[in-house]
Design a protein around this motif. Sequence first.
Motif, short mmCIF file in Angstrom:
data_model
loop_
_atom_site.label_atom_id
_atom_site.label_comp_id
_atom_site.label_asym_id
_atom_site.label_seq_id
_atom_site.Cartn_x
_atom_site.Cartn_y
_atom_site.Cartn_z
N ASP A 1 0.90 -1.21 0.16
CA ASP A 1 0.02 0.09 -0.02
C ASP A 1 0.92 1.34 0.02
O ASP A 1 1.72 1.47 1.06
N ILE A 2 0.89 2.16 -0.97
CA ILE A 2 1.64 3.06 -1.27
C ILE A 2 1.54 4.23 0.03
O ILE A 2 2.26 5.03 0.28
N ASP A 3 0.23 4.40 0.68
CA ASP A 3 -0.10 5.20 1.68
C ASP A 3 0.63 4.54 2.92
O ASP A 3 1.18 5.58 3.57
N LEU A 4 0.41 3.38 3.15
CA LEU A 4 1.07 2.81 4.30
C LEU A 4 2.84 2.93 4.07
O LEU A 4 3.50 3.37 5.18
N GLN A 5 3.22 2.94 3.01
CA GLN A 5 4.76 2.90 2.90
C GLN A 5 4.86 4.46 2.94
O GLN A 5 5.95 4.58 3.60
N ASN A 6 4.51 5.65 2.92
CA ASN A 6 4.60 6.76 2.62
C ASN A 6 4.75 7.17 4.29
O ASN A 6 5.53 7.86 4.64
N LEU A 7 3.77 6.53 5.02
CA LEU A 7 3.47 6.72 6.24
C LEU A 7 4.97 6.31 7.28
O LEU A 7 5.47 6.85 8.00
N ILE A 8 5.06 4.95 6.81
CA ILE A 8 6.32 4.40 7.46
C ILE A 8 7.66 5.08 7.19
O ILE A 8 8.58 5.53 8.23
N ASP A 9 7.88 5.59 5.82
CA ASP A 9 8.97 6.25 5.35
C ASP A 9 9.09 7.60 6.13
O ASP A 9 10.08 7.95 6.80
N SER A 10 7.91 8.25 6.31
CA SER A 10 7.78 9.49 7.09
C SER A 10 8.39 9.37 8.62
O SER A 10 8.91 10.37 9.19
N LEU A 11 7.48 8.33 9.23
CA LEU A 11 7.76 7.95 10.37
C LEU A 11 9.54 7.68 10.75
O LEU A 11 9.85 8.43 11.78
N GLN A 12 9.89 6.91 9.84
CA GLN A 12 11.37 6.75 10.00
C GLN A 12 12.33 8.02 9.91
O GLN A 12 13.25 8.00 10.56
N ARG A 13 12.01 8.62 8.86
CA ARG A 13 12.92 9.83 8.42
C ARG A 13 12.73 10.93 9.67
O ARG A 13 13.75 11.35 10.13
N THR A 14 11.59 11.09 10.03
CA THR A 14 11.25 12.20 11.21
C THR A 14 11.85 11.74 12.45
O THR A 14 12.67 12.51 13.09
N ASN A 15 12.01 10.54 12.82
CA ASN A 15 12.54 9.91 14.11
C ASN A 15 13.77 9.34 13.96
O ASN A 15 14.39 8.93 14.96
N GLN A 16 14.57 9.28 12.63
CA GLN A 16 15.85 8.78 12.69
C GLN A 16 15.77 7.43 13.31
O GLN A 16 16.72 7.41 14.00
N CYS A 17 14.91 6.53 12.78
CA CYS A 17 14.78 5.17 13.16
C CYS A 17 14.67 4.24 12.10
O CYS A 17 14.40 4.43 11.13
N CYS A 18 14.75 3.07 12.37
CA CYS A 18 14.51 1.99 11.67
C CYS A 18 14.00 0.44 12.41
O CYS A 18 14.51 0.11 13.32
N GLY A 19 12.45 0.37 11.82
CA GLY A 19 12.19 -0.87 12.15
C GLY A 19 11.37 -0.50 13.37
O GLY A 19 11.65 0.65 13.91
N ALA A 20 10.63 -1.39 14.23
CA ALA A 20 9.99 -1.41 15.39
C ALA A 20 11.08 -0.96 16.57
O ALA A 20 10.98 -0.30 17.21
N ARG A 21 11.83 -2.18 16.56
CA ARG A 21 13.04 -2.32 17.77
C ARG A 21 14.31 -2.27 17.17
O ARG A 21 15.17 -1.63 17.94
N ASN A 22 14.66 -2.64 16.06
CA ASN A 22 15.70 -2.58 15.35
C ASN A 22 15.70 -2.86 13.68
O ASN A 22 14.63 -3.12 13.32
N PRO A 23 16.55 -2.65 12.92
CA PRO A 23 16.62 -2.97 11.44
C PRO A 23 16.45 -4.25 11.26
O PRO A 23 15.60 -4.53 9.97
N ASN A 24 16.74 -5.16 12.06
CA ASN A 24 16.23 -6.70 11.69
C ASN A 24 14.77 -6.97 11.89
O ASN A 24 14.19 -7.96 11.23
N ASP A 25 13.92 -6.10 12.19
CA ASP A 25 12.55 -6.10 11.98
C ASP A 25 12.05 -6.16 10.63
O ASP A 25 10.99 -6.80 10.09
N TRP A 26 12.93 -5.80 9.62
CA TRP A 26 12.46 -5.73 8.10
C TRP A 26 12.52 -7.15 7.49
O TRP A 26 12.31 -7.14 6.41
N ASN A 27 13.15 -7.86 8.39
CA ASN A 27 13.20 -9.48 8.02
C ASN A 27 11.97 -10.07 7.97
O ASN A 27 11.68 -10.99 7.09
N THR A 28 10.96 -9.47 8.61
CA THR A 28 9.56 -9.99 8.10
C THR A 28 8.92 -9.73 7.05
O THR A 28 7.79 -10.11 6.59
N ASN A 29 9.53 -8.76 6.36
CA ASN A 29 8.92 -8.40 5.08
C ASN A 29 9.41 -9.24 3.92
O ASN A 29 10.58 -9.70 3.72
#
Length: 268
Positions: free
Chosen positions: A137-165
């Motif tokens: 979903d493009i809107d969900l994608q933009n929301l997550i990207d905005s959240l990660q850029r604004t808060n300078q973070c990656c994943g829920a707890r750490n970058p390895n959370d992207w292993n679930t995708n």
Amino acid sequence: MRYYRYKNAEVSCCYKYLMFSYNIVFWLVGAAFLGIGFWAWSEKGVLSDLSQVTRQNGFDPVWVVLVVGTVTFVLGFAGCVGALRENICMLKFFCGVIGVIFFLELTAGVLAFVFQDTLREWISDFFLTNVKGYRDDIDLQNLIDSLQRTNQCCGARNPNDWNTNNYFNCTDDNPSRERCGVPFSCCLADPAQTVVNTQCGYDIRARPEREWNTVIHVKGCIPALEGWLPRNLYIVAGVFIIISLLQMLGIFLARTLIGDIKAVNSGF
């Protein structure tokens, strides 16, 4: 027989048109939210195939826009018509819904404070669920990207959370070019770059973890948000106070009008 209205029993024009002005703004905002929501769904093809609503893997932010728009539109309409037509039923409906919303906000705030650990786990699980649907979903994608850029973070707890995708997981049978990577919104900002490098996170999780912090943010978004809230507590509190005051103002205007209308009706 002729009937006379008591001189001291009349509907205040001041409160009447304040109530109307108060609600016309919310009615227009609600209409705008609904228009934006349906436009977003139209762009994604949901309106032409409503079955997509049940097939989505993650959370669709358009739902928030549509729900907020619907509630605001209905309340604004009830307040406007109730004020202009001096309709007690609509004014009571307006008061009741505003009161319920205020009570729910207060209850949610208390529960969030009391059950902080449970809320933290729920938010973490919610984030991970939506990480899985990042490319769906493009809107969900933009929301997550905005959240990660604004808060300078990656994943829920750490970058390895992207292993679930499915696109970013590191399994050997994953044919995606994004395998063992992270979205570009996880990457450290480079002031020298004028064009966003959307491939900056490719293959980063295939490297040793000690090298990650030279390319991407290694802090998870849940710890980042936990750190953001205390730093902006006064702003958050101020926003909630303003919203609460606006709600109480609406209830006050509606109750005052109801009292005036009842006084006029009983004066005949």
